[in-house]
Motif scaffolding. Structure first.
Motif, mmCIF file in Angstrom:
data_model
loop_
_atom_site.group_PDB
_atom_site.id
_atom_site.type_symbol
_atom_site.label_atom_id
_atom_site.label_comp_id
_atom_site.label_asym_id
_atom_site.label_seq_id
_atom_site.Cartn_x
_atom_site.Cartn_y
_atom_site.Cartn_z
ATOM 1 N N ASP A 10 0.855 -1.255 0.100
ATOM 2 C CA ASP A 10 -0.202 -0.022 -0.142
ATOM 3 C C ASP A 10 0.892 1.302 0.033
ATOM 4 N N ILE A 11 0.602 2.153 -1.055
ATOM 5 C CA ILE A 11 1.519 3.139 -1.380
ATOM 6 C C ILE A 11 0.605 4.566 -1.434
ATOM 7 N N GLN A 12 1.026 5.580 -1.154
ATOM 8 C CA GLN A 12 0.303 6.891 -1.454
ATOM 9 C C GLN A 12 0.660 7.387 -2.814
ATOM 10 N N ARG A 13 -0.223 7.450 -3.802
ATOM 11 C CA ARG A 13 0.376 7.649 -5.019
ATOM 12 C C ARG A 13 -0.039 9.435 -5.419
ATOM 13 N N PRO A 56 2.132 7.583 -11.374
ATOM 14 C CA PRO A 56 2.984 7.462 -10.127
ATOM 15 C C PRO A 56 3.825 6.090 -10.057
ATOM 16 N N ALA A 57 4.900 6.262 -9.564
ATOM 17 C CA ALA A 57 5.996 5.356 -9.598
ATOM 18 C C ALA A 57 5.686 4.097 -8.638
ATOM 19 N N PHE A 58 5.889 2.944 -9.182
ATOM 20 C CA PHE A 58 5.806 1.671 -8.410
ATOM 21 C C PHE A 58 7.124 1.163 -8.477
ATOM 22 N N THR A 59 7.965 1.540 -7.496
ATOM 23 C CA THR A 59 9.382 1.267 -7.533
ATOM 24 C C THR A 59 9.957 -0.227 -7.233
ATOM 25 N N VAL A 60 10.939 -0.680 -7.774
ATOM 26 C CA VAL A 60 11.412 -2.086 -7.645
ATOM 27 C C VAL A 60 12.908 -2.002 -7.625
ATOM 28 N N PRO A 79 -3.375 -0.351 -12.353
ATOM 29 C CA PRO A 79 -3.549 0.405 -13.593
ATOM 30 C C PRO A 79 -3.076 1.830 -13.513
ATOM 31 N N GLY A 80 -2.308 2.256 -14.481
ATOM 32 C CA GLY A 80 -1.849 3.494 -14.460
ATOM 33 C C GLY A 80 -0.356 3.627 -14.018
ATOM 34 N N ASP A 81 0.096 2.457 -12.919
ATOM 35 C CA ASP A 81 1.285 2.818 -12.188
ATOM 36 C C ASP A 81 2.241 2.669 -13.377
ATOM 37 N N ILE A 82 3.618 3.149 -13.106
ATOM 38 C CA ILE A 82 4.787 3.194 -13.884
ATOM 39 C C ILE A 82 5.787 2.302 -13.015
ATOM 40 N N ASN A 161 10.824 7.730 -5.084
ATOM 41 C CA ASN A 161 9.984 7.265 -4.006
ATOM 42 C C ASN A 161 8.617 6.765 -4.275
ATOM 43 N N PRO A 162 8.165 5.605 -3.910
ATOM 44 C CA PRO A 162 6.880 5.310 -4.410
ATOM 45 C C PRO A 162 5.576 6.280 -4.344
ATOM 46 N N GLY A 163 5.046 6.339 -5.523
ATOM 47 C CA GLY A 163 4.096 7.290 -5.502
ATOM 48 C C GLY A 163 4.474 8.689 -6.091
#
Length: 228
Positions: A10-13, A56-60, A79-82, A161-163
């Protein structure tokens, strides 16, 4: 002391409204209004110059040459996450190819950014899905090494950072902190308007940079009262 799990679900986007606005601006415009910072190294480039992304960044974070955590991220992203992947800039093996990118497109992700190598370039050009990478290599990856999802990462030499808001185009990728992104939209709109006015002035023959003499004097190139 508490410690985050390796996978943060769970992240804030950054808001959808801000993403929609940001998609209408060049990465260069956003980089300028954000203080000329937050841009990734030029090695991270689109597979095709017409590819664009915003979301929004979805970091890995992965170890060089291993894509185990990317598979996990694809399963978790919305959906929409990068997907923004810290592959350590390694180009000795591809972290992703057509199969994984096809899954990302089917899941309606907003795009993929890999600071590392990918493969299947010609097929990716036909996929019509925005992909940025640091290069290409036909060698496949391993799937053994743990990594992290939705932790702060370094991608292309910049902190993500995530989001956070991520925008990419032919010039490269800019990252803007989630909390600061809304305020940047009005500044970006004003800069676009100012540049349009300047282009009109140049078309009329006004090519002089009015700020230049003062800047040259401040730099010690021109003496006081001296002109070009």
């Amino acid at each position: 002391m508490s410690q985050l799990p390796e996978i943060v679900r769970d992240i804030q986007r950054v808001s959808f409204d801000v993403v929609q606005q940001a998609a209408g601006f060049q990465a260069a415009i956003l980089a300028d209004v954000a203080g000329r910072r937050g841009t990734m190294h030029a090695r991270v480039a689109p597979v095709h110059e017409r590819m664009q992304l915003a979301g929004p960044a979805f970091t890995v974070e992965v170890r060089p040459g291993d894509n185990l955590m990317i598979h996990a991220a694809i399963a978790l992203a919305q959906p929409g996450d990068i997907l923004v992947i810290d592959g350590k800039g390694d180009q000795t093996a591809a972290l992703m190819g057509t199969l994984m990118m096809s899954a990302c497109k089917k899941l309606r992700l907003g795009g993929v950014i890999v600071d590392g190598a990918i493969r299947d370039k010609l097929e990716l050009l036909e996929l019509d899905f925005p992909v940025f990478s640091a290069g290409f290599n036909p060698a496949g990856p391993t799937k053994f090494v743990p990594g992290r999802i939705n932790h702060p990462i370094s991608c292309g030499g910049t902190v993500v950072n995530p989001g956070d808001l991520v925008v990419g185009d032919a010039d490269g990728v800019v990252v803007i902190e989630r909390a600061k992104a809304p305020a940047m939209m009005a500044l970006a709109a004003k800069k676009v308007a100012d540049e349009a006015a300047r282009i009109e002035a140049i078309a009329r023959g006004d090519t002089a940079s009015k700020w230049l003499p003062a800047a040259l004097r401040a730099a010690g190139v021109l003496k006081e009262g001296e002109a070009l």
